[in-house]
Motif scaffolding. Sequence first.
Motif, PDB file in Angstrom:
ATOM      1  N   VAL A 102     110.764  15.002  78.530  1.00 59.04           N
ATOM      2  CA  VAL A 102     110.025  13.741  78.591  1.00 59.04           C
ATOM      3  C   VAL A 102     108.712  13.965  77.847  1.00 59.04           C
ATOM      4  O   VAL A 102     107.933  14.852  78.191  1.00 59.04           O
TER       5      VAL A 102
ATOM      6  N   TYR B 143     104.977  12.743  76.017  1.00 63.41           N
ATOM      7  CA  TYR B 143     103.814  11.921  76.342  1.00 63.41           C
ATOM      8  C   TYR B 143     103.932  10.575  75.653  1.00 63.41           C
ATOM      9  O   TYR B 143     104.604  10.439  74.626  1.00 63.41           O
TER      10      TYR B 143
ATOM     11  N   TYR C 158     105.677  16.444  77.954  1.00 59.22           N
ATOM     12  CA  TYR C 158     104.948  16.166  79.188  1.00 59.22           C
ATOM     13  C   TYR C 158     105.576  16.951  80.342  1.00 59.22           C
ATOM     14  O   TYR C 158     104.906  17.675  81.059  1.00 59.22           O
TER      15      TYR C 158
ATOM     16  N   VAL D  80     103.155  13.667  87.853  1.00 65.69           N
ATOM     17  CA  VAL D  80     103.352  12.999  86.567  1.00 65.69           C
ATOM     18  C   VAL D  80     103.205  11.495  86.798  1.00 65.69           C
ATOM     19  O   VAL D  80     103.508  11.004  87.884  1.00 65.69           O
TER      20      VAL D  80
ATOM     21  N   ARG E  98     103.865   7.489  85.186  1.00 66.50           N
ATOM     22  CA  ARG E  98     104.702   6.728  84.249  1.00 66.50           C
ATOM     23  C   ARG E  98     103.918   6.301  83.012  1.00 66.50           C
ATOM     24  O   ARG E  98     104.444   6.335  81.906  1.00 66.50           O
TER      25      ARG E  98
ATOM     26  N   ALA F 291     103.863   8.806  80.248  1.00 68.47           N
ATOM     27  CA  ALA F 291     105.156   9.236  79.710  1.00 68.47           C
ATOM     28  C   ALA F 291     105.677   8.241  78.679  1.00 68.47           C
ATOM     29  O   ALA F 291     105.411   7.045  78.756  1.00 68.47           O
TER      30      ALA F 291
ATOM     31  N   TRP G 209     111.056   8.179  80.107  1.00 73.55           N
ATOM     32  CA  TRP G 209     110.897   7.941  81.543  1.00 73.55           C
ATOM     33  C   TRP G 209     112.115   7.213  82.095  1.00 73.55           C
ATOM     34  O   TRP G 209     112.655   7.588  83.140  1.00 73.55           O
TER      35      TRP G 209
END
Length: 120
Positions: free
Chosen positions: A3, A5, A55, A102, A104, A107, A112
């Motif tokens: 996942v 950034y 991420y 983390v 949302r 991401a 996500w």
Amino acid sequence: MKVRYNPVVGVALLVIGAVCEFLGVWLYLLGEFSPVVLTGLMPMLIGILYLVRPYFWVSPAAVEVTALVGTMRREYPFQALEAEGGRLVAVDHEGARKKVPVARWLAHSEDWAAATQQNH
């Protein structure tokens, strides 16, 4: 599954840092030193790292959160992974819930969505 950034955040930080650098160098060329020349480097560096570093990673049994700078990794094992209010929650086999650090909004939206759908 990797996942990434959110690229919007990375580009925004790059632009902010570049504007600070431009203004700082301009002031320096006009004969005045400003610490903006030095402080503009930090958002540029973070923006570049947001665009090139992952991420976090989601495997079938754990979420691994990597540090933005350095090699530190933290693992959160789970039996089930749930998305709750823009956050991930790892649920173990006994039902204990632990929030994974983390968010949302940081991401990449497609990553996500794939990570949360994969574990339902």
